[in-house]
Every structure is written in C-alpha cells, then in structure tokens.
Design a protein around this motif. Structure first.
Motif, PDB file in Angstrom:
ATOM      1  N   ASN A  10       8.235  -4.782  -8.893  1.00 43.32           N
ATOM      2  CA  ASN A  10       7.050  -4.028  -8.467  1.00 43.32           C
ATOM      3  C   ASN A  10       6.466  -4.574  -7.167  1.00 43.32           C
ATOM      4  N   ARG A  11       7.336  -4.691  -6.170  1.00 43.27           N
ATOM      5  CA  ARG A  11       6.845  -5.156  -4.878  1.00 43.27           C
ATOM      6  C   ARG A  11       7.776  -4.693  -3.754  1.00 43.27           C
ATOM      7  N   GLU A  13       9.362  -5.818  -0.161  1.00 43.22           N
ATOM      8  CA  GLU A  13       9.754  -7.106   0.402  1.00 43.22           C
ATOM      9  C   GLU A  13      10.304  -6.928   1.814  1.00 43.22           C
ATOM     10  N   ILE A  22       5.629 -10.119   1.081  1.00 40.61           N
ATOM     11  CA  ILE A  22       5.627  -9.146  -0.013  1.00 40.61           C
ATOM     12  C   ILE A  22       4.313  -8.368  -0.105  1.00 40.61           C
ATOM     13  N   GLU A  24       2.684  -6.468  -3.422  1.00 40.94           N
ATOM     14  CA  GLU A  24       2.843  -6.157  -4.848  1.00 40.94           C
ATOM     15  C   GLU A  24       2.076  -4.888  -5.187  1.00 40.94           C
ATOM     16  N   TYR A  25       2.599  -4.155  -6.173  1.00 35.93           N
ATOM     17  CA  TYR A  25       1.976  -2.888  -6.545  1.00 35.93           C
ATOM     18  C   TYR A  25       2.187  -2.580  -8.016  1.00 35.93           C
ATOM     19  N   THR A  37      -1.015  -8.728  -1.087  1.00 41.40           N
ATOM     20  CA  THR A  37      -0.144  -8.883   0.084  1.00 41.40           C
ATOM     21  C   THR A  37      -0.018 -10.368   0.360  1.00 41.40           C
TER      22      THR A  37
END
Length: 89
Positions: A10-11, A13, A22, A24-25, A37
């Motif tokens: 879930n990120r 890169e 990265i 992330e989400y 972030t």
C-alpha cells in the motif's frame, strides 16, 4: 523518476540514487487516502518529495480516483498546486 505502485505494501515507491522514497496510502471504494510521505535524509532538499507526490496525484487522476490528503506534506503540496483540488475527496 520512476514511481511504482507497490499494492502489496500500500505505497508508491521511487528508487532515487539507491534510496527509497515512499508515499503510503489506503484505498477504500474510489478514494485513496495518502497517509505518509517519507524521503530519506540523503535526498532531502532535492525536490524528491514534490516530484513523488506529483507522480502519485497523476496516478490517482489517471485511475479516476479521488484523493484524501491526510499526510501534511501532501496537503501542503495540494494547497500550493490548486490544480489538484479537482481530485480531492
């Protein structure tokens, strides 16, 4: 800068000069919430965070999703670049 969507983690890169930056989400329905972030200190001050964030927002737009900027960096980026307000949830 090549940005990949690592769906397993879930990120997004980006490998820059051997360092991993990265974003992330979490994804729910048609909304992607940007939660964090991270840019390595070795890349600080080089615009990597901004370039990465722009690439992520383009990806979100291309997929027809909306974004919820929970990450302070992403929120600040969108505030400075209002053209992205169209995709904010």
């Amino acid at each position: 800068m090549e940005v990949i969507d690592n769906k397993e983690k879930n990120r997004f890169e980006a490998n820059v000069k051997g360092e991993l930056a990265i974003v992330e989400y979490s994804l729910k329905d048609e909304v992607i919430s940007i939660t964090h972030t991270e840019v390595p200190k070795a890349l600080a001050g080089q615009g990597v965070g901004s370039k990465l964030t722009e690439a992520v927002l383009k990806h979100v737009e291309e997929r027809g999703l909306k974004v919820k900027p929970l990450c302070p960096f992403t929120k600040k980026y969108i505030d400075k670049h209002p053209q992205w307000n169209e995709i904010v949830a």
